[in-house]
Write a protein that holds these residues in place. Structure first.
Motif, PDB file in Angstrom:
ATOM      1  N   TYR A 292       0.801  -1.221   0.000  1.00  0.00           N
ATOM      2  CA  TYR A 292       0.000   0.000   0.000  1.00  0.00           C
ATOM      3  C   TYR A 292       0.835   1.274   0.000  1.00  0.00           C
ATOM      4  N   SER A 293       2.132   1.167   0.270  1.00  0.00           N
ATOM      5  CA  SER A 293       2.968   2.373   0.265  1.00  0.00           C
ATOM      6  C   SER A 293       3.745   2.527  -1.035  1.00  0.00           C
ATOM      7  N   PHE A 294       4.489   1.487  -1.421  1.00  0.00           N
ATOM      8  CA  PHE A 294       5.306   1.587  -2.620  1.00  0.00           C
ATOM      9  C   PHE A 294       4.477   1.709  -3.896  1.00  0.00           C
ATOM     10  N   ARG A 295       3.261   1.201  -3.886  1.00  0.00           N
ATOM     11  CA  ARG A 295       2.409   1.251  -5.068  1.00  0.00           C
ATOM     12  C   ARG A 295       1.410   2.407  -5.012  1.00  0.00           C
ATOM     13  N   ASN A 296       1.614   3.331  -4.076  1.00  0.00           N
ATOM     14  CA  ASN A 296       0.669   4.431  -3.908  1.00  0.00           C
ATOM     15  C   ASN A 296       1.423   5.747  -3.808  1.00  0.00           C
ATOM     16  N   LYS A 297       1.181   6.636  -4.765  1.00  0.00           N
ATOM     17  CA  LYS A 297       1.893   7.910  -4.795  1.00  0.00           C
ATOM     18  C   LYS A 297       1.501   8.810  -3.631  1.00  0.00           C
ATOM     19  N   ASP A 298       0.237   8.751  -3.206  1.00  0.00           N
ATOM     20  CA  ASP A 298      -0.195   9.592  -2.087  1.00  0.00           C
ATOM     21  C   ASP A 298       0.534   9.223  -0.794  1.00  0.00           C
ATOM     22  N   VAL A 299       0.695   7.916  -0.567  1.00  0.00           N
ATOM     23  CA  VAL A 299       1.365   7.462   0.657  1.00  0.00           C
ATOM     24  C   VAL A 299       2.850   7.792   0.617  1.00  0.00           C
ATOM     25  N   THR A 300       3.502   7.520  -0.504  1.00  0.00           N
ATOM     26  CA  THR A 300       4.928   7.840  -0.617  1.00  0.00           C
ATOM     27  C   THR A 300       5.164   9.340  -0.526  1.00  0.00           C
ATOM     28  N   GLY A 301       4.243  10.140  -1.095  1.00  0.00           N
ATOM     29  CA  GLY A 301       4.365  11.598  -0.981  1.00  0.00           C
ATOM     30  C   GLY A 301       4.230  12.070   0.451  1.00  0.00           C
ATOM     31  N   ALA A 302       3.277  11.487   1.193  1.00  0.00           N
ATOM     32  CA  ALA A 302       3.108  11.844   2.610  1.00  0.00           C
ATOM     33  C   ALA A 302       4.319  11.429   3.428  1.00  0.00           C
ATOM     34  N   LEU A 303       4.922  10.282   3.088  1.00  0.00           N
ATOM     35  CA  LEU A 303       6.114   9.829   3.808  1.00  0.00           C
ATOM     36  C   LEU A 303       7.289  10.763   3.552  1.00  0.00           C
ATOM     37  N   ARG A 304       7.489  11.158   2.297  1.00  0.00           N
ATOM     38  CA  ARG A 304       8.583  12.100   1.985  1.00  0.00           C
ATOM     39  C   ARG A 304       8.378  13.424   2.695  1.00  0.00           C
ATOM     40  N   LYS A 305       7.135  13.876   2.743  1.00  0.00           N
ATOM     41  CA  LYS A 305       6.837  15.141   3.417  1.00  0.00           C
ATOM     42  C   LYS A 305       7.124  15.044   4.909  1.00  0.00           C
ATOM     43  N   MET A 306       6.744  13.919   5.535  1.00  0.00           N
ATOM     44  CA  MET A 306       6.988  13.743   6.963  1.00  0.00           C
ATOM     45  C   MET A 306       8.478  13.678   7.257  1.00  0.00           C
ATOM     46  N   LEU A 307       9.241  12.970   6.397  1.00  0.00           N
ATOM     47  CA  LEU A 307      10.679  12.860   6.596  1.00  0.00           C
ATOM     48  C   LEU A 307      11.373  14.203   6.406  1.00  0.00           C
ATOM     49  N   SER A 308      10.908  14.984   5.426  1.00  0.00           N
ATOM     50  CA  SER A 308      11.507  16.309   5.203  1.00  0.00           C
ATOM     51  C   SER A 308      11.224  17.244   6.368  1.00  0.00           C
ATOM     52  N   VAL A 309      10.027  17.146   6.952  1.00  0.00           N
ATOM     53  CA  VAL A 309       9.693  17.975   8.118  1.00  0.00           C
ATOM     54  C   VAL A 309      10.554  17.593   9.307  1.00  0.00           C
ATOM     55  N   GLU A 310      10.765  16.287   9.513  1.00  0.00           N
ATOM     56  CA  GLU A 310      11.585  15.834  10.628  1.00  0.00           C
ATOM     57  C   GLU A 310      13.032  16.259  10.468  1.00  0.00           C
ATOM     58  N   SER A 311      13.562  16.171   9.235  1.00  0.00           N
ATOM     59  CA  SER A 311      14.936  16.594   8.991  1.00  0.00           C
ATOM     60  C   SER A 311      15.087  18.111   9.170  1.00  0.00           C
ATOM     61  N   PHE A 312      14.061  18.878   8.803  1.00  0.00           N
ATOM     62  CA  PHE A 312      14.103  20.332   8.980  1.00  0.00           C
ATOM     63  C   PHE A 312      14.109  20.688  10.455  1.00  0.00           C
TER      64      PHE A 312
END
Length: 315
Positions: A292-312
């Motif tokens: 459900y994550s690797f085959r879903n752009k919405d989930v992968t996009g939300a994961l990248r956004k969460m990781l970028s916020v945490e790194s910031f």
């Protein structure tokens, strides 16, 4: 009263012995470590997916709400089975008391039954998206999400309340060794000295109603018929892409369930039963969040956004 009569009258409440995966393995320590790592991966993957769905506004829809429920069920399922198995291996014991076996069986049946109905509800969601896209925003709302999820949990618990007492009240005068790593109904029933053919038939009919009728016959027949009638090749591609992840999960879950609960006992062996249960109980909770994550752009996009916020924040 001689010893034979005493044993006959009292072995009903003797502890069961879970044979498990490690007894017949030459590398039990390594296998234990591997299963523990898989267990951690399953918990981490499903936890991250649940957090993403509840924290990202873009994922606040019926489909993702059901996926979060599925992840929660997977986390509970692997916890009630693998933790007991690993704990027994670490402590060097293999027994499980009758009450513990009954509780584990009830929780396992409840989760399996709830997942049956949840996948049927997810099939309904896909049916509405593909077959009635204009009515979908009007008919699908937050109240319906909660109602369907509550219904899945309730019906799953009914399954547990129905099957557990019947299974555990059969007389068990044979070997107390359960050729499994979990108190699963078919494995426990093999220890009974009574005729269980009627019970197995009723369980088969119950599974047919839970598996084939609500999912395969009703929803997917309409879904694939609608996709087949689409004039646009692009429309068919998008519809199949929407359905593909769910179909992979349904195939994995129902394939194991059909083998376990619907095939006659003559097709079963302890080794096959354990391997199917390992795949269904241990590996499927790992695969579901990946599907459900690797085959879903919405989930992968939300994961990248969460990781970028945490790194910031760390900067």
């Amino acid at each position: 009263m001689d010893i034979t009569t005493w044993i006959t009258n009292h072995t009903e409440w003797a502890d069961f012995i879970l044979v498990g995966l490690f007894r017949k393995s030459q590398h039990s320590a390594l296998l234990c470590v591997v299963i523990f790592l898989v267990f951690l991966v399953a918990l981490s993957g499903n936890s991250v997916l649940i957090i993403l769905i509840h924290s990202s506004a873009k994922l606040h829809s019926l489909m993702y709400f059901f996926i979060s429920q599925l992840s929660f069920m997977d986390m509970m399922s692997i916890s009630i089975t693998v933790t007991k198995m690993l704990l027994n291996q670490v402590l060097g014991v293999s027994t499980i008391s009758v009450p513990e076996c009954g509780i584990q069986m009830f929780l396992y049946l409840t989760l399996v039954g709830s997942e049956f109905f949840l996948l049927a509800a997810m099939a309904y969601d896909h049916y509405m998206v593909i077959c009635h896209p204009l009515h979908y925003p009007v008919l699908i709302n937050h109240r319906l999400c909660l109602l369907l999820a509550s219904g899945c949990w309730f019906l799953g618990s009914v399954d547990g309340f129905m099957l557990t007492p019947v299974t555990m009240t059969y007389p068990f005068y044979r070997s107390r060794e359960i050729q499994h790593f979990v108190c699963e109904v078919p494995a426990v029933m093999k220890l009974s000295c009574s005729d269980t053919s009627l019970y197995e038939t009723l369980m088969y009919l119950c599974c047919v109603q839970m598996l084939l009728i609500p999912v395969t016959v009703i929803y997917y027949s309409f879904i694939f018929l609608t996709i087949h009638r689409m004039n646009s090749a692009e429309g068919r591609r998008k519809a199949l892409a929407t359905l593909s992840s769910h179909m992979m999960v349904v195939t994995l879950f129902y394939g194991a369930a059909v083998y376990t609960y619907m095939l006659p006992s003559s097709y079963h062996t302890p080794q096959k039963d354990m391997m199917v249960s390992v795949f269904h109980t241990i590996l499927t909770p790992v695969l579901n969040p990946l599907i459900y994550s690797f085959r879903n752009k919405d989930v992968t996009g939300a994961l990248r956004k969460m990781l970028s916020v945490e790194s910031f924040r760390k900067q």
